[in-house]
Design an enzyme around this catalytic site. Structure first.
Site, PDB file in Angstrom:
ATOM      1  N   ARG A  33       0.826  -1.223   0.000  1.00 58.93           N
ATOM      2  CA  ARG A  33       0.000   0.000   0.000  1.00 58.93           C
ATOM      3  C   ARG A  33       0.855   1.266   0.000  1.00 58.93           C
ATOM      4  O   ARG A  33       0.410   2.317  -0.448  1.00 58.93           O
ATOM      5  CB  ARG A  33      -0.965  -0.014   1.192  1.00 58.93           C
ATOM      6  CG  ARG A  33      -2.098   1.037   1.100  1.00 58.93           C
ATOM      7  CD  ARG A  33      -3.210   0.721   2.085  1.00 58.93           C
ATOM      8  NE  ARG A  33      -4.343   1.638   2.033  1.00 58.93           N
ATOM      9  CZ  ARG A  33      -4.530   2.638   2.895  1.00 58.93           C
ATOM     10  NH1 ARG A  33      -3.690   2.839   3.866  1.00 58.93           N
ATOM     11  NH2 ARG A  33      -5.600   3.415   2.780  1.00 58.93           N
ATOM     12  N   ILE A  59      -7.540   7.652  -0.964  1.00 55.53           N
ATOM     13  CA  ILE A  59      -7.381   6.194  -1.094  1.00 55.53           C
ATOM     14  C   ILE A  59      -8.240   5.610   0.016  1.00 55.53           C
ATOM     15  O   ILE A  59      -8.202   6.071   1.160  1.00 55.53           O
ATOM     16  CB  ILE A  59      -5.898   5.754  -0.988  1.00 55.53           C
ATOM     17  CG1 ILE A  59      -5.764   4.221  -1.017  1.00 55.53           C
ATOM     18  CG2 ILE A  59      -5.209   6.304   0.258  1.00 55.53           C
ATOM     19  CD1 ILE A  59      -4.301   3.730  -1.145  1.00 55.53           C
ATOM     20  N   SER A  60      -9.074   4.623  -0.328  1.00 59.27           N
ATOM     21  CA  SER A  60     -10.032   4.095   0.641  1.00 59.27           C
ATOM     22  C   SER A  60      -9.329   3.409   1.808  1.00 59.27           C
ATOM     23  O   SER A  60      -8.204   2.923   1.690  1.00 59.27           O
ATOM     24  CB  SER A  60     -10.959   3.088  -0.042  1.00 59.27           C
ATOM     25  OG  SER A  60     -11.562   3.653  -1.168  1.00 59.27           O
ATOM     26  N   GLN A  61     -10.066   3.337   2.914  1.00 61.05           N
ATOM     27  CA  GLN A  61      -9.595   2.605   4.098  1.00 61.05           C
ATOM     28  C   GLN A  61      -9.443   1.114   3.740  1.00 61.05           C
ATOM     29  O   GLN A  61     -10.331   0.548   3.090  1.00 61.05           O
ATOM     30  CB  GLN A  61     -10.660   2.775   5.188  1.00 61.05           C
ATOM     31  CG  GLN A  61     -10.334   2.102   6.485  1.00 61.05           C
ATOM     32  CD  GLN A  61     -11.536   2.068   7.419  1.00 61.05           C
ATOM     33  OE1 GLN A  61     -12.654   2.423   7.029  1.00 61.05           O
ATOM     34  NE2 GLN A  61     -11.302   1.632   8.631  1.00 61.05           N
TER      35      GLN A  61
END
Ligand code: SAH
Length: 213
Positions: A33, A59-61
């Site tokens: 990530r 950016i999503s969790q």
């Protein structure tokens, strides 16, 4: 691919939160990530939270990425359409679990960054397009799975419903106004569409047209 200590801690956290699909967890474990976040947030890449990315997007969790991926019930035979490439993190996870991923983003600058990451990670099965995702990708339709990572108001775009295969699944955040956003899974049957509410969520909005930068 090897995984680091922080990635393993994140996996344990996702398990505690109820993510059980081993293939989904393994795809997350092997996707670095830190490659997908701006340099200044690199040391926070394995925290279970959304982070700002370029062009004022997020950016999503990881938990939400895991939850949505699990909700898609992917198989290695599936052709998947993703709307809202953003950093490309969700795309990379999908590419490890599906046959082919078609991803659309309205910011050309975000797409260039995402494409560089796909090349670096040697993901051979990702096709990209800069465009308005609400229109889908008609020349590649139908899709077994469709995932939208930006919130629509009230209803899924008709073009996307049309491009979902019969027996296909769509996972989409829907903005209900004062009631906030809910993640919805839509199943297409031979009779029509059935939808199930899954989880309250918070996404950036799906906007019209290609972004002028
Ligand atoms: N899955 C991404 C989340 C990105 S946030 C990640 O994990 O990084 C949602 C993205 O949807 C943003 O990049 C935004 O620019 C994009 N977006 C919003 N409206 C869009 C549209 N109509 N078509 C394509 N992309 C859109």
């Amino acid at each position: 691919m090897t995984s680091n200590f922080h990635a393993l801690q994140l996996i344990m956290e996702l398990r505690r939160q109820g993510v059980t699909d081993a293939d989904v967890l393994s795809a997350i474990e092997t996707t670095p990530r830190e490659l997908f976040v701006p340099k200044i947030f690199e040391d926070r890449a394995y925290e279970n939270c959304a982070l700002p990315i370029e062009a004022g997007q997020t950016i999503s969790q990881p938990y939400i990425v895991a939850f949505m991926t699990e909700a898609l019930k992917l198989s290695p035979k599936h052709r998947v359409l993703e709307i809202g490439t953003g950093s490309g993190y969700q795309t990379a996870i999908l590419s490890k679990l599906a046959k082919r991923v078609f991803t659309i983003e309205r910011y050309a600058s975000l797409m260039r960054l995402a494409e560089a990451r796909f090349r670096e990670l040697r993901l051979p099965n990702v096709d990209t397009m800069v465009g308005d995702g609400a229109l889908g990708w008609p020349s590649q339709a139908p899709f077994d799975r469709i995932i939208i990572t930006a919130a629509v108001s009230k209803n899924p775009p008709q073009a996307l419903l049309n491009q979902l295969s019969v027996k296909g699944l769509m996972v989409i955040p829907i903005d209900l106004g004062v009631d906030g956003q809910v993640l919805v899974r839509v199943k297409r049957t031979s009779q029509g569409f059935q939808s199930t509410n899954l989880l309250p969520v918070r996404f950036v909005p799906l906007l019209e047209g290609v972004a002028s930068e």
